[in-house]
Design a protein around this motif. Structure first.
Motif, PDB file in Angstrom:
ATOM      1  N   TYR B  31       0.846  -1.193   0.000  1.00 37.46           N
ATOM      2  CA  TYR B  31       0.000   0.000   0.000  1.00 37.46           C
ATOM      3  C   TYR B  31       0.880   1.242   0.000  1.00 37.46           C
ATOM      4  O   TYR B  31       1.830   1.328   0.784  1.00 37.46           O
ATOM      5  CB  TYR B  31      -0.897   0.036   1.251  1.00 37.46           C
ATOM      6  CG  TYR B  31      -2.152  -0.774   1.118  1.00 37.46           C
ATOM      7  CD1 TYR B  31      -2.170  -2.110   1.487  1.00 37.46           C
ATOM      8  CD2 TYR B  31      -3.325  -0.207   0.637  1.00 37.46           C
ATOM      9  CE1 TYR B  31      -3.319  -2.860   1.371  1.00 37.46           C
ATOM     10  CE2 TYR B  31      -4.480  -0.956   0.512  1.00 37.46           C
ATOM     11  CZ  TYR B  31      -4.475  -2.282   0.883  1.00 37.46           C
ATOM     12  OH  TYR B  31      -5.622  -3.023   0.759  1.00 37.46           O
ATOM     13  N   TYR B  33       0.929   5.696  -0.293  1.00 39.24           N
ATOM     14  CA  TYR B  33       0.112   6.855   0.030  1.00 39.24           C
ATOM     15  C   TYR B  33       0.842   8.139  -0.347  1.00 39.24           C
ATOM     16  O   TYR B  33       2.074   8.191  -0.323  1.00 39.24           O
ATOM     17  CB  TYR B  33      -0.169   6.916   1.542  1.00 39.24           C
ATOM     18  CG  TYR B  33      -0.808   5.682   2.120  1.00 39.24           C
ATOM     19  CD1 TYR B  33      -0.047   4.562   2.436  1.00 39.24           C
ATOM     20  CD2 TYR B  33      -2.168   5.644   2.385  1.00 39.24           C
ATOM     21  CE1 TYR B  33      -0.629   3.431   2.980  1.00 39.24           C
ATOM     22  CE2 TYR B  33      -2.765   4.519   2.946  1.00 39.24           C
ATOM     23  CZ  TYR B  33      -1.984   3.421   3.235  1.00 39.24           C
ATOM     24  OH  TYR B  33      -2.568   2.302   3.774  1.00 39.24           O
ATOM     25  N   ARG B  95       2.994   1.224   3.601  1.00 39.98           N
ATOM     26  CA  ARG B  95       2.512   0.501   4.782  1.00 39.98           C
ATOM     27  C   ARG B  95       3.096  -0.894   4.802  1.00 39.98           C
ATOM     28  O   ARG B  95       3.129  -1.568   3.769  1.00 39.98           O
ATOM     29  CB  ARG B  95       0.996   0.431   4.713  1.00 39.98           C
ATOM     30  CG  ARG B  95       0.328  -0.391   5.785  1.00 39.98           C
ATOM     31  CD  ARG B  95      -1.119  -0.638   5.411  1.00 39.98           C
ATOM     32  NE  ARG B  95      -1.696  -1.694   6.205  1.00 39.98           N
ATOM     33  CZ  ARG B  95      -2.733  -1.519   7.015  1.00 39.98           C
ATOM     34  NH1 ARG B  95      -3.288  -0.346   7.134  1.00 39.98           N
ATOM     35  NH2 ARG B  95      -3.211  -2.533   7.696  1.00 39.98           N
ATOM     36  N   THR B  99      -0.424  -6.934   7.484  1.00 38.81           N
ATOM     37  CA  THR B  99      -1.141  -6.354   8.615  1.00 38.81           C
ATOM     38  C   THR B  99      -2.560  -6.069   8.174  1.00 38.81           C
ATOM     39  O   THR B  99      -2.820  -5.856   6.989  1.00 38.81           O
ATOM     40  CB  THR B  99      -0.487  -5.054   9.104  1.00 38.81           C
ATOM     41  OG1 THR B  99      -0.397  -4.132   8.018  1.00 38.81           O
ATOM     42  CG2 THR B  99       0.889  -5.304   9.666  1.00 38.81           C
ATOM     43  N   SER B 100      -3.461  -6.049   9.120  1.00 39.61           N
ATOM     44  CA  SER B 100      -4.858  -5.811   8.764  1.00 39.61           C
ATOM     45  C   SER B 100      -5.388  -4.623   9.547  1.00 39.61           C
ATOM     46  O   SER B 100      -4.794  -4.185  10.530  1.00 39.61           O
ATOM     47  CB  SER B 100      -5.701  -7.057   9.080  1.00 39.61           C
ATOM     48  OG  SER B 100      -5.610  -7.353  10.460  1.00 39.61           O
ATOM     49  N   GLY B 101      -6.488  -4.101   9.082  1.00 38.59           N
ATOM     50  CA  GLY B 101      -7.109  -2.986   9.767  1.00 38.59           C
ATOM     51  C   GLY B 101      -6.175  -1.805   9.864  1.00 38.59           C
ATOM     52  O   GLY B 101      -5.516  -1.445   8.907  1.00 38.59           O
ATOM     53  N   GLY B 102      -6.103  -1.230  11.035  1.00 36.94           N
ATOM     54  CA  GLY B 102      -5.251  -0.050  11.219  1.00 36.94           C
ATOM     55  C   GLY B 102      -3.927  -0.370  11.846  1.00 36.94           C
ATOM     56  O   GLY B 102      -3.192   0.532  12.242  1.00 36.94           O
ATOM     57  N   ALA B 103      -3.575  -1.650  11.903  1.00 34.76           N
ATOM     58  CA  ALA B 103      -2.402  -2.043  12.665  1.00 34.76           C
ATOM     59  C   ALA B 103      -1.097  -1.776  11.953  1.00 34.76           C
ATOM     60  O   ALA B 103      -0.048  -1.780  12.569  1.00 34.76           O
ATOM     61  CB  ALA B 103      -2.484  -3.524  13.019  1.00 34.76           C
ATOM     62  N   GLY B 104      -1.110  -1.569  10.677  1.00 35.83           N
ATOM     63  CA  GLY B 104       0.136  -1.413   9.967  1.00 35.83           C
ATOM     64  C   GLY B 104       0.779  -0.069  10.193  1.00 35.83           C
ATOM     65  O   GLY B 104       0.114   0.963  10.162  1.00 35.83           O
ATOM     66  N   GLU B 105       2.079  -0.087  10.411  1.00 40.45           N
ATOM     67  CA  GLU B 105       2.830   1.151  10.579  1.00 40.45           C
ATOM     68  C   GLU B 105       3.045   1.788   9.220  1.00 40.45           C
ATOM     69  O   GLU B 105       3.378   1.114   8.250  1.00 40.45           O
ATOM     70  CB  GLU B 105       4.171   0.832  11.229  1.00 40.45           C
ATOM     71  CG  GLU B 105       5.116   2.014  11.355  1.00 40.45           C
ATOM     72  CD  GLU B 105       6.452   1.611  11.948  1.00 40.45           C
ATOM     73  OE1 GLU B 105       6.545   0.516  12.538  1.00 40.45           O
ATOM     74  OE2 GLU B 105       7.415   2.397  11.804  1.00 40.45           O
ATOM     75  N   LEU B 106       2.856   3.110   9.174  1.00 42.18           N
ATOM     76  CA  LEU B 106       3.175   3.863   7.968  1.00 42.18           C
ATOM     77  C   LEU B 106       4.618   4.313   8.024  1.00 42.18           C
ATOM     78  O   LEU B 106       5.049   4.867   9.033  1.00 42.18           O
ATOM     79  CB  LEU B 106       2.287   5.093   7.843  1.00 42.18           C
ATOM     80  CG  LEU B 106       0.879   4.940   7.276  1.00 42.18           C
ATOM     81  CD1 LEU B 106       0.236   6.314   7.126  1.00 42.18           C
ATOM     82  CD2 LEU B 106       0.876   4.194   5.969  1.00 42.18           C
ATOM     83  N   PHE B 108       7.134   6.871   6.359  1.00 41.22           N
ATOM     84  CA  PHE B 108       7.120   8.086   5.556  1.00 41.22           C
ATOM     85  C   PHE B 108       8.493   8.378   4.966  1.00 41.22           C
ATOM     86  O   PHE B 108       9.527   8.132   5.593  1.00 41.22           O
ATOM     87  CB  PHE B 108       6.709   9.294   6.408  1.00 41.22           C
ATOM     88  CG  PHE B 108       5.243   9.361   6.715  1.00 41.22           C
ATOM     89  CD1 PHE B 108       4.712   8.670   7.784  1.00 41.22           C
ATOM     90  CD2 PHE B 108       4.400  10.133   5.936  1.00 41.22           C
ATOM     91  CE1 PHE B 108       3.355   8.741   8.081  1.00 41.22           C
ATOM     92  CE2 PHE B 108       3.048  10.215   6.219  1.00 41.22           C
ATOM     93  CZ  PHE B 108       2.529   9.511   7.299  1.00 41.22           C
TER      94      PHE B 108
END
Lengths: 110, 117
Positions: B31, B33, B95, B99-106, B108
């Motif tokens: 993913y 961004y 990302r 990982t699922s949901g909001g658990a993945g660290e972004l 930058f």
């Protein structure tokens, strides 16, 4: 939609403990994350709460209460290098995007 | 340690010109961004990208903006007909996988500062 509100600025002295709050309005989300950003730098990940309660990582602790639509980041034994902006973020349910809060600028004084 | 890299670090352009900001995400991430941060303000979501197509976009990401993954490594943000209010820091992020949901660290990149004159 989602909105996450944070106090704009917090000041504390070296060695102290500081709590930075995040209140949110969102229809549903997976969890609450916290990121640190030094001036001129990129945000870096600090912690993540999927469930209500406290998560501890060294000097940093993060808390989430879904019933109160509230979370906070707690920093202990403050150091000068902790002076930075801190952002909470949520991932709305059914998405993989991260929505960031308004951010709190922490100033640590000697 | 793997990192997200962005170029250029700073770009100055005239209003109405087109700019392309480039990013190389971490190689095994899936993913990608783009975020924007106007000086002193919050980090704003622009667009997410997965499996070679836009996954989600914000209301900011209108027809002026486009993203592309032209090859296996680069991820670009194109801004057409730039306006003064496009001046901001643009961050690319990726990302961590599995990982699922909001658990993945972004993760930058260091950002590309765009100044529109």
């Amino acid at each position: 939609g989602q909105s996450l509100e944070q106090p704009s600025e917090v000041t504390a002295v070296e060695g102290a403990i500081v709590q930075m709050n995040c209140t949110y309005q969102t229809s549903g989300f997976y969890g609450l994350s916290w990121y640190q950003q030094h001036d001129g730098g990129a945000p870096t990940f600090l912690s993540y709460n999927a469930l209500d309660g406290l998560e501890e990582t060294g000097r940093f602790s993060s808390f989430l209460s879904r019933s109160d639509s509230y979370g906070y980041l707690l920093l202990q034994e403050l150091q000068m290098k902790d002076s930075a902006s801190y952002f909470c973020a949520v991932t709305p349910s059914g998405t993989y995007k991260y929505i960031f809060g308004t951010g709190t600028r922490l100033k640590v004084l000697a | 340690e793997p990192e997200v890299t962005q170029t250029p670090s700073h770009q100055v352009t005239q209003m109405g010109q087109e700019v392309i900001l480039r990013c190389v995400p971490i190689s095994n991430h899936l993913y990608f961004y783009w975020y924007r941060q106007i000086l002193g303000q919050k980090v704003e979501f622009l667009v997410s990208f997965y499996n070679n197509e836009i996954s989600e976009k914000s209301e900011i990401f209108d027809d002026q903006f486009s993203v592309e993954r032209p090859d296996g490594s680069n991820f670009t943000l194109k801004i057409r007909s730039t306006k003064l209010e496009d001046s901001a820091m643009y961050f690319c992020a990726s990302r961590e996988p599995h990982t699922s949901g909001g658990a993945g660290e972004l993760f930058f990149g260091e950002g590309s500062r765009l100044t529109v004159l």
